[in-house]
Design an enzyme around this catalytic site. Structure first.
Site, PDB file in Angstrom:
ATOM      1  N   ARG A 116      22.331  51.316  57.903  1.00 41.16           N
ATOM      2  CA  ARG A 116      22.633  52.582  57.239  1.00 41.16           C
ATOM      3  C   ARG A 116      21.763  53.620  57.629  1.00 41.16           C
ATOM      4  O   ARG A 116      20.428  53.602  57.243  1.00 41.16           O
ATOM      5  CB  ARG A 116      22.591  52.173  55.676  1.00 41.16           C
ATOM      6  CG  ARG A 116      22.888  53.541  54.686  1.00 41.16           C
ATOM      7  CD  ARG A 116      23.300  53.221  53.287  1.00 41.16           C
ATOM      8  NE  ARG A 116      22.065  52.789  52.790  1.00 41.16           N
ATOM      9  CZ  ARG A 116      22.202  52.482  51.180  1.00 41.16           C
ATOM     10  NH1 ARG A 116      23.414  53.018  50.585  1.00 41.16           N
ATOM     11  NH2 ARG A 116      20.942  51.974  50.472  1.00 41.16           N
ATOM     12  N   ASP A 131      16.004  51.813  44.149  1.00 40.23           N
ATOM     13  CA  ASP A 131      15.733  52.728  45.384  1.00 40.23           C
ATOM     14  C   ASP A 131      16.235  54.219  44.867  1.00 40.23           C
ATOM     15  O   ASP A 131      16.212  54.326  43.799  1.00 40.23           O
ATOM     16  CB  ASP A 131      17.093  51.925  46.463  1.00 40.23           C
ATOM     17  CG  ASP A 131      18.307  52.421  46.007  1.00 40.23           C
ATOM     18  OD1 ASP A 131      18.518  53.067  45.155  1.00 40.23           O
ATOM     19  OD2 ASP A 131      19.252  51.795  46.860  1.00 40.23           O
TER      20      ASP A 131
END
Length: 536
Positions: free
Chosen positions: A168, A451
């Site tokens: 990602r 996150d």
């Protein structure tokens, strides 16, 4: 500041890293320069289009399925490319950053796929940008090991099949300030993409798979078209056949939920499916309609589950859209970290199991976990539904008919706005930011792996409640003074819980940044942008 020989106009200002020449190769840097010159003007135009959409929504506009692309949605003949090798069975995917220890743990986890995260679970310190790519190269070559400061050794388990690596990169909005081309900062997205493709892409092809990506935070099919053009330019430059790259798109912004089919269509030669998330999607709901009062007011974030009406509409539409077009539908994150407390584990595992059962029974082909200790549970739940089948792409969910009104029905979300919810947002947001500023983007807080999405929804809820005249469930108005008091009290609680280690952290910076973002007169689009400015 150095200029790379043979790559005119490109300069690197980041401090020299060990083995950086294995990543910052002339070929990789030439690719970055080409991508920047060809695509960066369009990237900036698309970012400006986001701002124009927000202004239109603030003026009373709404989101809808686009009439100008109805022909794409109505055409039943097109399909995305067949699933690529290593992406056929995705029943459990583990996510995490690309530091050396986490890389080894993810690859030893038993998951089918590892999302190697250069975005929300990472921080773009220059050493992370370079070091993460080195760790991926070493992992593919099975040459990676690590010894902790305490002397604990980590290594890949011999002769075991590794999860498929899916990288990602950063979102379109994030720059890479340490690499400039013609005096301009480059795109973090294109830098992460180019470095991986140029250094590890052929290694993956040689293993019988390919370079695969997860694409974050897109807001329109035009942004997907930009990625597709990047793929074609890069594949042509490196001599790879078009279609070698495959990409799964995270549908984690509110506008993108109305353009799922168009996003698949733009990437159809390279598409590997769509993913449904939670925190970033909620963050985008607030960001899109932040000035619209009660109509889009969310209660405490932990009370907004995937089963509330507007979230349910979003996930049902995602599965229907993907399977209609032959694409995988991947579910959201189980962020729980197993605890030493059996009672905590029992309750958490029951919630995770119920969530994964919902996804599997709704037709998702797999789902995410954040910790190796949750891999077996997710795999077990999906195997109960899939059996020996690698996926359930044949379950087209033609029973699903989702309207724009259902996607927009935030008002019916049950739950309250409470003092506890406000304090949780402040405490978790500050704790996460302190870790981010030190270079760690995956943080265990209260038995959850957090996150950047957590920090974004936390500060966004505080901003939304403050700027829309909200009263808490106990009648207390959310004022600037009350939020400042909560911040001060939660900082004291953090200081006490951390003890002697508190002085070594970046707590003053984290508090200042959270306060700035939560109390700003104008809503800042991304927390990570001013945080990145505070990084070396």
């Amino acid at each position: 500041m150095s200029t790379i020989e043979g790559v005119g106009g490109l300069q690197i200002s980041g401090a020299r890293q060990d083995r950086q020449d294995e990543v910052l190769t002339p070929q990789a840097l030439e690719l970055i320069a080409r991508l920047h010159r060809e695509l960066n003007p369009r990237r900036l135009e698309l970012l400006q289009a986001r701002q124009e959409r927000v202004r239109a929504l603030a003026d009373g506009g709404t989101l809808r399925f686009l009439p100008e692309t109805a022909h794409i949605r109505d055409d039943d003949s097109w399909q995305v490319a067949p699933p690529a090798a290593g992406l056929i069975d995705r029943r459990v995917e583990i996510t995490g950053p690309t530091d050396r220890k986490m890389t080894i743990n993810a690859l030893n986890s038993g998951a089918k796929v590892w999302l190697a995260d250069h975005e929300d679970a990472n921080t773009p310190l220059w050493e992370n940008v370079v070091g993460g790519q080195l760790n991926l190269m070493d992992a593919i070559d099975r040459k990676i090991d690590f010894t902790s400061a305490e002397g604990k050794s980590y290594a890949l388990r011999p002769d075991e099949e590794l999860p498929t690596i899916v990288v990602r990169p950063r979102g379109w909005h994030l720059p890479e300030k340490h690499i400039t081309v013609d005096g301009e900062p480059t795109s973090g997205s294109l830098v992460d993409f180019a470095l991986y493709l140029a250094t590890s892409g052929q290694k993956q092809i040689d293993r019988g798979q390919g370079p695969y990506f997860y694409l974050p935070k897109m807001e329109s099919h035009l942004e997907a078209r930009l990625w597709n053009d990047a793929f074609n330019l890069a594949q042509d430059f490196l001599g790879m056949p078009r279609g070698t790259i495959r990409a799964t798109v995270l549908i984690e912004t509110y506008p993108a939920a109305f353009e799922m089919e168009e996003i698949l269509y733009e990437l159809r030669e390279h598409s590997a499916g769509l993913n449904a998330g939670r925190w970033d999607y909620m963050f985008s709901v607030i960001k899109s309609f932040r000035t619209r009062g009660e109509e889009f007011l969310l209660p405490d974030r932990n009370s907004v589950t995937m089963t509330v009406p507007f979230m349910r509409a979003y996930t049902e539409l995602l599965v229907r859209t993907c399977h209609k077009r032959g694409a995988h539908a991947i579910g959201g994150m189980a962020a729980f970290i197993p605890s030493k407390d059996p009672e905590v584990n029992e309750q958490a595992f029951a919630k995770v199991r119920a969530d994964k059962e919902r996804e599997a029974n709704d037709g998702f082909d797999g789902s995410w976990v954040a910790h190796p200790g949750m891999v077996d549970l997710c795999k077990e739940v999906f195997t109960e539904v899939l059996g020996d089948r690698p996926n359930q792409l044949d379950r087209t969910r033609e029973d699903v008919q989702v309207t724009a009104e259902q996607l927009l029905d935030v008002r019916s979300t049950p739950g309250e706005i409470t003092e506890a919810g406000l304090r949780s947002n402040v405490s978790v947001g500050i704790q996460y930011l302190e870790s981010w500023l030190r270079g760690s983007g995956a943080v265990g807080i209260n038995n959850l792996m957090e996150d950047a999405a957590t920090a974004e929804i936390s500060r966004s809820q505080v901003w939304q409640w403050l700027h829309n005249g909200v009263r808490l469930a106990d009648g207390t108005p959310v004022t600037r003074e009350h939020v400042e008091q909560v911040i001060a009290e939660e900082m004291d609680a953090i200081r006490q819980s951390r003890g002697d280690s508190f002085g070594a952290g970046r707590w003053d910076d984290a508090r200042a940044l959270f306060t700035e973002m939560a109390l700003a007169d104008e809503y800042p689009d991304f927390l990570t942008l001013p945080a990145y400015e505070r990084m070396p």
